[in-house]
Design a protein around this motif. Structure first.
Motif, PDB file in Angstrom:
ATOM      1  N   ALA A   1       0.833  -1.021  -0.050  1.00  0.00           N
ATOM      2  CA  ALA A   1       0.035   0.037   0.060  1.00  0.00           C
ATOM      3  C   ALA A   1       0.901   1.258  -0.202  1.00  0.00           C
ATOM      4  O   ALA A   1       0.489   2.326  -0.889  1.00  0.00           O
ATOM      5  N   PHE A   2       1.913   1.296   0.874  1.00  0.00           N
ATOM      6  CA  PHE A   2       2.699   2.234   0.873  1.00  0.00           C
ATOM      7  C   PHE A   2       3.534   2.564  -0.321  1.00  0.00           C
ATOM      8  O   PHE A   2       3.620   3.933  -0.979  1.00  0.00           O
ATOM      9  N   GLY A   3       3.974   1.406  -1.015  1.00  0.00           N
ATOM     10  CA  GLY A   3       4.512   1.533  -2.608  1.00  0.00           C
ATOM     11  C   GLY A   3       3.673   2.208  -3.596  1.00  0.00           C
ATOM     12  O   GLY A   3       4.046   2.860  -4.394  1.00  0.00           O
ATOM     13  N   LYS A   4       2.236   1.963  -3.380  1.00  0.00           N
ATOM     14  CA  LYS A   4       1.282   2.599  -4.179  1.00  0.00           C
ATOM     15  C   LYS A   4       1.236   4.100  -4.110  1.00  0.00           C
ATOM     16  O   LYS A   4       1.342   4.944  -4.838  1.00  0.00           O
ATOM     17  N   ILE A   5       1.509   4.654  -2.888  1.00  0.00           N
ATOM     18  CA  ILE A   5       1.679   6.011  -2.598  1.00  0.00           C
ATOM     19  C   ILE A   5       2.773   6.551  -3.165  1.00  0.00           C
ATOM     20  O   ILE A   5       2.712   7.637  -3.822  1.00  0.00           O
ATOM     21  N   VAL A   6       3.842   6.008  -2.849  1.00  0.00           N
ATOM     22  CA  VAL A   6       5.117   6.594  -3.198  1.00  0.00           C
ATOM     23  C   VAL A   6       5.043   6.491  -4.849  1.00  0.00           C
ATOM     24  O   VAL A   6       5.693   7.534  -5.426  1.00  0.00           O
ATOM     25  N   THR A   7       4.576   5.560  -5.422  1.00  0.00           N
ATOM     26  CA  THR A   7       4.465   5.289  -7.187  1.00  0.00           C
ATOM     27  C   THR A   7       3.753   6.658  -7.306  1.00  0.00           C
ATOM     28  O   THR A   7       4.013   6.996  -8.670  1.00  0.00           O
ATOM     29  N   ALA A   8       2.304   6.824  -7.042  1.00  0.00           N
ATOM     30  CA  ALA A   8       1.616   7.919  -7.285  1.00  0.00           C
ATOM     31  C   ALA A   8       2.346   9.366  -7.067  1.00  0.00           C
ATOM     32  O   ALA A   8       2.183  10.194  -7.955  1.00  0.00           O
ATOM     33  N   PHE A   9       3.156   9.338  -6.004  1.00  0.00           N
ATOM     34  CA  PHE A   9       3.776  10.762  -6.070  1.00  0.00           C
ATOM     35  C   PHE A   9       5.058  10.827  -7.073  1.00  0.00           C
ATOM     36  O   PHE A   9       4.861  11.857  -7.461  1.00  0.00           O
ATOM     37  N   VAL A  10       5.799   9.836  -7.137  1.00  0.00           N
ATOM     38  CA  VAL A  10       6.763   9.864  -8.304  1.00  0.00           C
ATOM     39  C   VAL A  10       6.229  10.083  -9.760  1.00  0.00           C
ATOM     40  O   VAL A  10       6.684  10.805 -10.315  1.00  0.00           O
ATOM     41  N   GLU A  11       5.168   9.454 -10.081  1.00  0.00           N
ATOM     42  CA  GLU A  11       4.559   9.421 -11.493  1.00  0.00           C
ATOM     43  C   GLU A  11       3.924  10.899 -11.632  1.00  0.00           C
ATOM     44  O   GLU A  11       3.845  11.611 -12.672  1.00  0.00           O
ATOM     45  N   GLY A  12       2.979  11.527 -10.485  1.00  0.00           N
ATOM     46  CA  GLY A  12       2.213  12.701 -10.567  1.00  0.00           C
ATOM     47  C   GLY A  12       3.148  14.059 -10.321  1.00  0.00           C
ATOM     48  O   GLY A  12       2.698  14.921 -10.666  1.00  0.00           O
ATOM     49  N   ILE A  13       4.220  13.852  -9.506  1.00  0.00           N
ATOM     50  CA  ILE A  13       4.868  15.054  -8.984  1.00  0.00           C
ATOM     51  C   ILE A  13       6.266  14.960  -9.600  1.00  0.00           C
ATOM     52  O   ILE A  13       6.742  15.964 -10.151  1.00  0.00           O
ATOM     53  N   VAL A  14       7.136  14.092  -9.038  1.00  0.00           N
ATOM     54  CA  VAL A  14       8.389  13.959  -9.437  1.00  0.00           C
ATOM     55  C   VAL A  14       8.800  13.978 -10.932  1.00  0.00           C
ATOM     56  O   VAL A  14       9.479  14.834 -11.590  1.00  0.00           O
ATOM     57  N   MET A  15       8.092  13.134 -11.639  1.00  0.00           N
ATOM     58  CA  MET A  15       8.608  12.790 -13.098  1.00  0.00           C
ATOM     59  C   MET A  15       8.074  13.905 -13.945  1.00  0.00           C
ATOM     60  O   MET A  15       8.725  14.373 -14.848  1.00  0.00           O
ATOM     61  N   PRO A  16       6.963  14.593 -13.698  1.00  0.00           N
ATOM     62  CA  PRO A  16       6.490  15.846 -14.431  1.00  0.00           C
ATOM     63  C   PRO A  16       7.618  16.953 -14.141  1.00  0.00           C
ATOM     64  O   PRO A  16       7.895  17.706 -15.396  1.00  0.00           O
TER      65      PRO A  16
ATOM     66  N   GLY B   1      13.903   5.235 -17.043  1.00  0.00           N
ATOM     67  CA  GLY B   1      12.757   5.482 -16.275  1.00  0.00           C
ATOM     68  C   GLY B   1      12.619   4.732 -15.074  1.00  0.00           C
ATOM     69  O   GLY B   1      12.261   5.141 -13.905  1.00  0.00           O
ATOM     70  N   ALA B   2      12.660   3.232 -15.315  1.00  0.00           N
ATOM     71  CA  ALA B   2      12.314   2.327 -14.128  1.00  0.00           C
ATOM     72  C   ALA B   2      13.644   2.630 -13.015  1.00  0.00           C
ATOM     73  O   ALA B   2      13.278   2.741 -11.751  1.00  0.00           O
ATOM     74  N   THR B   3      14.743   2.937 -13.445  1.00  0.00           N
ATOM     75  CA  THR B   3      15.949   3.290 -12.382  1.00  0.00           C
ATOM     76  C   THR B   3      15.575   4.586 -11.886  1.00  0.00           C
ATOM     77  O   THR B   3      16.028   4.494 -10.699  1.00  0.00           O
ATOM     78  N   VAL B   4      15.350   5.519 -12.481  1.00  0.00           N
ATOM     79  CA  VAL B   4      14.829   6.538 -11.798  1.00  0.00           C
ATOM     80  C   VAL B   4      13.786   6.736 -10.762  1.00  0.00           C
ATOM     81  O   VAL B   4      13.815   7.158  -9.773  1.00  0.00           O
ATOM     82  N   ASN B   5      12.724   5.795 -11.130  1.00  0.00           N
ATOM     83  CA  ASN B   5      11.630   5.560 -10.211  1.00  0.00           C
ATOM     84  C   ASN B   5      12.073   4.799  -8.947  1.00  0.00           C
ATOM     85  O   ASN B   5      11.702   5.152  -7.946  1.00  0.00           O
ATOM     86  N   PHE B   6      13.156   3.791  -9.298  1.00  0.00           N
ATOM     87  CA  PHE B   6      13.332   3.087  -8.156  1.00  0.00           C
ATOM     88  C   PHE B   6      14.337   3.892  -7.185  1.00  0.00           C
ATOM     89  O   PHE B   6      14.118   3.933  -6.246  1.00  0.00           O
ATOM     90  N   LEU B   7      15.204   4.849  -7.889  1.00  0.00           N
ATOM     91  CA  LEU B   7      16.098   5.551  -6.958  1.00  0.00           C
ATOM     92  C   LEU B   7      15.159   6.648  -6.286  1.00  0.00           C
ATOM     93  O   LEU B   7      15.277   7.049  -5.076  1.00  0.00           O
ATOM     94  N   ILE B   8      14.181   7.241  -6.838  1.00  0.00           N
ATOM     95  CA  ILE B   8      13.363   8.337  -6.058  1.00  0.00           C
ATOM     96  C   ILE B   8      12.449   7.513  -5.002  1.00  0.00           C
ATOM     97  O   ILE B   8      12.290   7.730  -3.983  1.00  0.00           O
ATOM     98  N   ILE B   9      11.944   6.377  -5.259  1.00  0.00           N
ATOM     99  CA  ILE B   9      11.208   5.568  -4.287  1.00  0.00           C
ATOM    100  C   ILE B   9      12.180   5.182  -3.089  1.00  0.00           C
ATOM    101  O   ILE B   9      11.660   5.343  -1.814  1.00  0.00           O
ATOM    102  N   SER B  10      13.273   4.679  -3.738  1.00  0.00           N
ATOM    103  CA  SER B  10      14.256   4.233  -2.553  1.00  0.00           C
ATOM    104  C   SER B  10      14.587   5.463  -1.685  1.00  0.00           C
ATOM    105  O   SER B  10      14.518   5.577  -0.231  1.00  0.00           O
TER     106      SER B  10
END
Length: 130
Positions: A28-43, A70-79
């Protein structure tokens, strides 16, 4: 003990249940972080890059380098977010329990400075009276 009873005992151990809860909460926390990365950080990342560059679609021959990037950047930001939130922020709120000091079991001989059992009346090294 039957296989059924052994399995039931294994499943009911605290660490197995804790692990199951951690997996569910982590998902569940992973979904929150993924939404944060896709909705705020990646833009924000796409703002830094030129407007016509879609780096997620970069290819090198048959290799989709942009997808891996993209997957690497997502991983680093989520981490980074997990580290900052779970380790740093929540770590400040969790009180660290100090282990109680163990009772001494030895004492020092005043004559030879060797360690002897606490209840000893004579040093086993120099035979001095304690």
């Amino acid at each position: 003990m039957s296989l059924k009873d052994e399995f039931k005992a294994f499943i009911m151990k605290g660490n197995v249940i804790d692990l199951a809860v951690a997996v569910v909460v982590g998902g569940a926390f992973g979904k929150i972080v993924t939404a944060f990365v896709e909705g705020i950080v990646m833009p924000l990342v796409t703002i830094v890059l030129p407007a016509n560059v879609k780096w997620e679609e970069w290819v090198l021959g048959k290799f989709r380098v942009g997808a891996v990037l993209g997957a690497t950047v997502n991983f680093l930001i989520i981490s980074l977010v997990i580290f900052l939130v779970l380790i740093k922020l929540l770590g400040k709120f969790v009180k660290k329990e100090e282990a109680p000091a163990a009772e001494p079991t030895t004492k020092e001989c005043p004559a030879c400075l060797e360690q002897v059992p606490l209840k000893a009346t004579r040093c086993k090294h120099c035979t001095s009276q304690l």
